[in-house]
Design an enzyme around this catalytic site. Structure first.
Site, PDB file in Angstrom:
ATOM      1  N   ARG A   7       0.855  -1.182   0.000  1.00  0.00           N
ATOM      2  CA  ARG A   7       0.000   0.000   0.000  1.00  0.00           C
ATOM      3  C   ARG A   7       0.892   1.233   0.000  1.00  0.00           C
ATOM      4  O   ARG A   7       1.949   1.266   0.633  1.00  0.00           O
ATOM      5  CB  ARG A   7      -0.880   0.013   1.255  1.00  0.00           C
ATOM      6  N   HIS A   8       0.478   2.264  -0.720  1.00  0.00           N
ATOM      7  CA  HIS A   8       1.236   3.517  -0.826  1.00  0.00           C
ATOM      8  C   HIS A   8       1.568   4.107   0.542  1.00  0.00           C
ATOM      9  O   HIS A   8       0.994   3.739   1.566  1.00  0.00           O
ATOM     10  CB  HIS A   8       0.443   4.537  -1.646  1.00  0.00           C
ATOM     11  N   GLY A   9       2.473   5.075   0.533  1.00  0.00           N
ATOM     12  CA  GLY A   9       2.842   5.793   1.752  1.00  0.00           C
ATOM     13  C   GLY A   9       1.729   6.725   2.210  1.00  0.00           C
ATOM     14  O   GLY A   9       0.746   6.958   1.498  1.00  0.00           O
ATOM     15  N   GLU A  10       1.927   7.274   3.393  1.00  0.00           N
ATOM     16  CA  GLU A  10       0.921   8.148   3.991  1.00  0.00           C
ATOM     17  C   GLU A  10       0.680   9.407   3.153  1.00  0.00           C
ATOM     18  O   GLU A  10       1.604   9.986   2.578  1.00  0.00           O
ATOM     19  CB  GLU A  10       1.381   8.585   5.386  1.00  0.00           C
ATOM     20  N   THR A  11      -0.581   9.828   3.126  1.00  0.00           N
ATOM     21  CA  THR A  11      -0.971  11.115   2.541  1.00  0.00           C
ATOM     22  C   THR A  11      -1.539  11.982   3.668  1.00  0.00           C
ATOM     23  O   THR A  11      -1.802  11.487   4.765  1.00  0.00           O
ATOM     24  CB  THR A  11      -2.067  10.946   1.457  1.00  0.00           C
ATOM     25  N   TRP A  13      -4.502  13.117   3.747  1.00  0.00           N
ATOM     26  CA  TRP A  13      -5.841  12.602   4.033  1.00  0.00           C
ATOM     27  C   TRP A  13      -5.776  11.359   4.913  1.00  0.00           C
ATOM     28  O   TRP A  13      -6.655  11.155   5.733  1.00  0.00           O
ATOM     29  CB  TRP A  13      -6.605  12.341   2.740  1.00  0.00           C
ATOM     30  N   GLN A  20     -10.186   8.659   0.754  1.00  0.00           N
ATOM     31  CA  GLN A  20      -9.533   9.172  -0.451  1.00  0.00           C
ATOM     32  C   GLN A  20     -10.159   8.654  -1.727  1.00  0.00           C
ATOM     33  O   GLN A  20     -10.427   9.414  -2.637  1.00  0.00           O
ATOM     34  CB  GLN A  20      -8.035   8.816  -0.440  1.00  0.00           C
ATOM     35  N   ARG A  57      -0.238   9.013  -5.412  1.00  0.00           N
ATOM     36  CA  ARG A  57       0.293   8.502  -4.141  1.00  0.00           C
ATOM     37  C   ARG A  57       0.907   7.111  -4.298  1.00  0.00           C
ATOM     38  O   ARG A  57       1.905   6.797  -3.661  1.00  0.00           O
ATOM     39  CB  ARG A  57      -0.772   8.523  -3.047  1.00  0.00           C
ATOM     40  N   GLU A  79      -7.611   2.856  -6.626  1.00  0.00           N
ATOM     41  CA  GLU A  79      -8.440   2.704  -5.438  1.00  0.00           C
ATOM     42  C   GLU A  79      -9.910   2.644  -5.825  1.00  0.00           C
ATOM     43  O   GLU A  79     -10.306   3.104  -6.912  1.00  0.00           O
ATOM     44  CB  GLU A  79      -8.186   3.870  -4.471  1.00  0.00           C
TER      45      GLU A  79
END
Length: 177
Positions: A7-11, A13, A20, A57, A79
């Site tokens: 899973r992508h890094g933190e945003t 949001w 998101q 992201r 997503e």
């Protein structure tokens, strides 16, 4: 095939617990730094193929993790669209109702779970054939990672897919024959 799903890094949001979906939110500074710290682990996996969601992201996370200019993108691992709930606080969305395969609701214009699962399943079946004997890194999103998990490990009998949480930058490994 060795399939590694991240899973992508933190945003921003993520930090503020906002939904998101397909809203294209960039990584936060923390997300960038955490992705950089995971790079050495990813390098040790000897990845042959990198596939990312085209959302910023995920794609930026893939670039940080691999340094690769040969990143394939695939819309099937974008997503899930959360419709009118995008930008809302996560606690304001009935996640159990939205994750029940049997109910398959489409409230607030959310992409219904069965359609979403079909989209992700199509991706998985495709890479099983294309990259049969390879090490594949997929950089995607929480909902996609969750669906991949249930498609490969089995769907709960009660149809509730809300039972697991996929944290940012967690590497999940699957061996697929």
């Amino acid at each position: 095939m060795n399939l590694y799903v991240v899973r992508h890094g933190e945003t921003i949001w993520n930090k503020y617990n906002k939904v998101q979906g397909i809203t294209d939110i960039p990584l936060s500074e923390k997300g960038i730094e955490e992705a950089k710290s995971l790079k050495k682990i990813v390098e040790s996996l000897y990845i042959d193929v990198v596939i990312s969601s085209p959302l910023k992201r995920a794609l930026d996370t893939a670039k940080i993790l691999t340094g690769s200019i040969n990143i394939n993108t695939d819309d099937r691992i974008k997503e899930r669209s959360w419709g009118l709930n995008e930008g809302a606080n996560i606690s304001d969305v009935d996640s159990v109702d939205c994750w029940d395969v049997i109910l398959n609701t489409k409230v607030q214009n959310i992409e219904c779970i069965q359609d979403f699962m079909y989209r992700v399943s199509s991706f998985i079946e495709d890479i099983k054939v294309r990259y049969k004997d390879r090490n594949v890194l997929v950089v995607t999103h929480s909902a996609v990672s969750r669906v991949i998990h249930y498609l490969l490990e089995g769907i709960p009998e009660d149809g509730d897919l809300s039972k697991i949480d996929i944290p940012n930058l967690r590497i999940i490994e699957y061996k697929i024959n």
